[in-house]
Design an enzyme around this catalytic site. Structure first.
Site, PDB file in Angstrom:
ATOM      1  N   GLU A 250       0.834  -1.218   0.000  1.00  0.00           N
ATOM      2  CA  GLU A 250       0.000   0.000   0.000  1.00  0.00           C
ATOM      3  C   GLU A 250       0.862   1.259   0.000  1.00  0.00           C
ATOM      4  O   GLU A 250       0.727   2.161   0.829  1.00  0.00           O
ATOM      5  CB  GLU A 250      -0.954  -0.020   1.196  1.00  0.00           C
TER       6      GLU A 250
ATOM      7  N   GLU B 293      -4.054  -8.982   0.120  1.00  0.00           N
ATOM      8  CA  GLU B 293      -4.492  -8.755   1.506  1.00  0.00           C
ATOM      9  C   GLU B 293      -6.007  -8.656   1.516  1.00  0.00           C
ATOM     10  O   GLU B 293      -6.587  -7.970   0.662  1.00  0.00           O
ATOM     11  CB  GLU B 293      -3.851  -7.471   2.054  1.00  0.00           C
TER      12      GLU B 293
END
Ligand code: GAL
Length: 828
Positions: free
Chosen positions: A444, A521
């Protein structure tokens, strides 16, 4: 290690000359997983080589530690006689007191950080003047600086990198002093608990001046038996050296199966890289069920004597990601059933302990997990060894941020100067592990929203590919509009790694034709073990990015009915239903396998550890564990929830997870409450039951034949303590652990579901308490203590062996309860 340029590359093609552990019963792993079931290799046999040529010894013993800063401690003559003695690995944060005001904040675990110094006095290895002596750190959190006899060796900011210093020129025979400063004072730093100190192993390696370089071999294989070996050799003498290079390959039983023809080599002082190709007939493949490894022994000889012997484990396996069909291993379609794991070991903090890591992996294996994402950093080397041996796939991740920060004092400060080195060192250290199938350049990363992401992505991918082209490169992304995602736009990644957004799985092939896809994820469901709270709709905690979280309860808990998740996530069932349905989803990594210290979202202080785990911080399963086990394993499963202690007349939702059966029938005190079967994509069945005390019983049946029976009984008042060890025989090596589950029982032997009795521990004999826990995310009791309150009927004491053989006797007492004693044997 900078390879290109300075080393001459010699291409040689070498023709190859052809030339089983008792499993301790583990009652605490649900449907226990035993390594022997999976052909785990305890070690790849000894080899008949001259071990004196390379000596690697543990450098963990006899350190002194000072919590605080004293710059003069780098000097040899400094008086450290008042410092504390300890053995590494060591994490000083875990020894501290929880405090909301600690600068790491609750997100970082609410424990102290700061500056610490370590010093050790040591004797140089024999003949050190003619040798290379290297001190190797597997990881120091963070900003370590090292001196030997007052000489500055260097610094290493990133706390997850492994690094080494060659120190022979600074040594004398005796009374050498190594001093290490560790600075974790700049906070806030990490989004999770990092730990502080020399938290991984330290080694001292002695070699000849001509030797295989650190991480100096790279073995790539094909399932057809082809083996390519790249060997990097260093020469720290003052002149070119002639030598002979020989590679031997040993099978899993330690039998020599191949020896290459001796190759004459000439090594300049700038070093040498030798490429050797050979072939093995019918190699046994490394797989999830039979993770078979081979061992390469590389020898450098002069005058017919080995001057260096270097060992590399490797495996034969192929894998493929396909945009439509997903992942396959050795040609077999295999969904990646993964979990994300942070590196802390609960009550032990970040301090590396191989048995604690192995226990985590055993618990994951028994759930059906086949892959681990090392969120969001390179793990301890032993963790990867365990994944190789136990049969897990690994996504090895480098960074949680690049140049743009997530926290004021995080790694973005070091990224410009260090990222190339840190990324290269991860690849060089880890690239022989058969378990690793993916290199992740980041999680991220903020640069996905910013045009600087394009050049950086290209650079990082090129850095990886320069050192390893045998594995795909991925990054875990959140910006779902590809046109706006600059990391994706760099067009350099092999696979799209998407975090969360499970509703996008369905149309992925339409929206991204030909793009390989992995759910890097998922989920972020919130649960507290043993806490049950029904709801008509699924709760999103917090509700969105703007609204203050006010929905929590006074127990600082989240329901274990799998009905709460973060707003960006989804429940376990919502996620798995989506990932299961589509072949193009190569697999998923659930956030997270275990609760971890820090990031206690959504609760404020005193919450200090995460609620995301399928298993709590102490290693006790939450109920969702069995949903996965029913779906991801071929073991028969029947699990019912919740406990059976409620107010009379309350309407209680009873859930059952099951497999290998067509129906489950529920009975209360002998009376049937009906049969239920999963419909469509259901993952559990459910009844609403008006509570009456007694026995709730579930029976699963297939074609009318009983498969499994589970009962849960209304418990009475707490009456006694029960102690259960995961292993009653451990090694007397100063490191091995026995995890003792403490259960609070009523007179009849039922676990009392809401018991929170304070339990006191006394240890006698050949061990000590390494930590205590109960899995409650908002407990401020210390982990290093000889007491713990039970939480929903359970707590944990972790016993650690000393180096002396004998018996560890643990006595547990609690006011008003019958006490309990357990003995654990420690053997050489
Ligand atoms: C993700 C992030 C993880 C963790 C998780 C919590 O976005 O990658 O590190 O913070 O959220 O839900």
């Amino acid at each position: 290690m900078r390879i290109p340029g300075i080393y001459k590359v010699f291409m040689v093609s070498l023709l190859g000359l052809l030339v089983s552990q008792n499993c301790d019963a583990n009652p605490l792993i649900p449907n226990g997983w035993c390594p022997t079931n999976h052909d785990r290799q305890s070690s790849v046999g000894e080899t008949p080589t001259d071990r004196e040529s390379r000596v690697k010894t543990s450098f963990n013993q006899d350190w002194k530690f000072f919590l605080g800063d004293d710059p003069s401690a780098k000097n040899s003559l400094y008086n450290d006689s008042k410092w504390r003695k300890l053995t590494l690995p060591h994490d000083w944060s875990i020894e501290g007191k929880f405090d909301e005001k600690n600068p790491a904040k609750p997100e970082g675990g609410g424990l102290p950080t700061g500056i610490g110094w370590y010093r050790k006095t040591f004797t140089a290895p024999a003949d050190f003047k003619n040798k290379l002596v290297t001190v190797e750190f597997d990881g120091v959190y963070k900003n370590s600086e090292v001196w030997v006899n007052g000489h500055y060796l260097g610094k290493r900011p990133y706390g997850y990198s492994s690094f080494a210093y060659e120190i022979s020129r600074f040594l004398k025979s005796r009374n050498n002093i190594i001093a290490v400063k560790v600075d974790n004072s700049l906070q806030p730093d990490s989004r999770w608990y990092s730990g502080s100190g020399i938290y991984r192993n330290v080694w001292l390696t002695t070699t000849a001046k001509v030797a295989v370089a650190k991480w100096g071999t790279f073995v790539t294989t094909g399932t057809d038996g082809k083996v390519s070996i790249k060997t990097q050799i260093q020469n720290k003498t003052s002149k070119q050296q002639a030598a002979v290079l020989v590679h031997s390959i040993y099978d899993a039983k330690g039998k020599l199966i191949l020896k290459t023809q001796a190759q004459n080599i000439k090594i300049d002082t700038s070093g040498l890289i030798v490429n050797s190709d050979t072939e093995l007939k019918n190699p046994v493949l490394w797989s999830l069920k039979r993770p078979v490894q081979y061992k390469l022994v590389t020898e450098i000889l002069q005058n017919n004597k080995p001057i260096d012997t270097y060992e590399t484990k490797f495996g034969f396996r192929t894998f493929n990601f396909d945009a439509e069909k997903g992942f396959s291993l050795n040609g077999l379609p295999t969904k990646i059933l993964g979990v994300c794991l942070h590196h802390d070991l609960g009550a032990l903090g970040a301090a590396v302990n191989v048995r604690a890591m192995e226990r985590q992996l055993e618990i994951m294996k028994a759930m059906g997990v086949n892959a681990i994402r090392t969120a969001h950093n390179p793990p301890a080397p032993e963790f990867l060894d365990l994944c190789d041996e136990m049969g897990f796939l690994v996504m090895d991740e480098a960074f949680d941020m690049w140049a743009k920060k997530k926290n004021k004092n995080d790694y973005h400060l070091n990224f410009p100067e260090w990222h190339k080195r840190d990324l290269e060192d991860m690849i060089l250290r880890d690239r022989n592990h058969p378990s690793i199938i993916l290199w992740s350049i980041g999680n991220e990363i903020r640069e996905q929203f910013d045009s600087t992401g394009v050049a950086l992505t290209k650079e990082l991918v090129a850095t990886v590919k320069n050192l390893d082209q045998s594995r795909p490169v991925i990054s875990a992304l959140t910006e779902t509009d590809a046109k706006k995602n600059f990391i994706y736009q760099a067009n350099a990644l092999d696979i799209y790694g998407l975090n969360y957004n499970h509703k996008l799985y369905k149309d992925w092939p339409k929206n991204y034709p030909g793009v390989k896809f992995l759910a890097t994820e998922t989920t972020s469901a919130l649960e507290t073990r043993g806490f049950y709270d029904t709801a008509d709709t699924i709760r999103r905690w917090p509700r969105d990015g703007k609204t203050k979280f006010t929905e929590g309860n006074s127990e600082w808990s989240a329901s274990a009915y799998d009905n709460v998740s973060a707003y960006w996530g989804s429940t376990h069932e919502e996620t798995w239903k989506a990932a299961k349905k589509y072949d193009h989803v190569s697999g998923l990594f659930v956030w997270t396998g275990f609760d971890y210290l820090g990031e206690p979202l959504p609760y404020p202080w005193p919450a200090r550890s995460s609620y995301f785990g399928i298993v709590d911080l102490a290693g006790f399963s939450k109920d969702s564990y069995y949903m996965y086990q029913s779906e991801w394993t071929d073991k028969p499963v029947l699990h019912i929830l919740p406990h059976w202690n409620w107010e009379a007349g309350k309407s209680v939702e009873v859930w059952a997870y099951y497999n290998q059966a067509d129906e489950v029938e529920l009975y209360l005190n002998g009376k049937s409450l009906g049969k239920k079967s999963k419909q469509d994509d259901d993952l559990h069945v459910q009844w609403n039951v008006s509570f009456a005390p007694g026995t709730l019983k579930a029976v699963s049946r297939k074609n009318g034949k009983e498969i499994l029976v589970r009962e849960v009984k209304t418990a009475g008042d707490p009456a006694k303590i029960e102690l259960v060890a995961d292993r009653k025989q451990i090694k007397a090596d100063g490191k091995d652990l026995s995890f003792i589950t403490v259960r609070i029982l009523d007179k009849a032997g039922n676990v009392v579901p809401n018991a929170d009795n304070l339990v006191d521990f006394k240890v006698e004999g050949a061990g000590f308490i390494a930590g205590v826990d109960n899995g409650f995310q908002a407990s401020l009791e210390p982990f290093k203590a000889s007491y713990r309150k039970a939480f929903h009927g359970l707590c944990l004491a972790i016993l650690q062996a000393t180096a002396k053989t004998g018996t560890i006797k643990l006595t547990a007492t609690s006011a008003g309860l019958s006490s309990a004693v357990i003995e654990v044997r420690t053997n050489k």
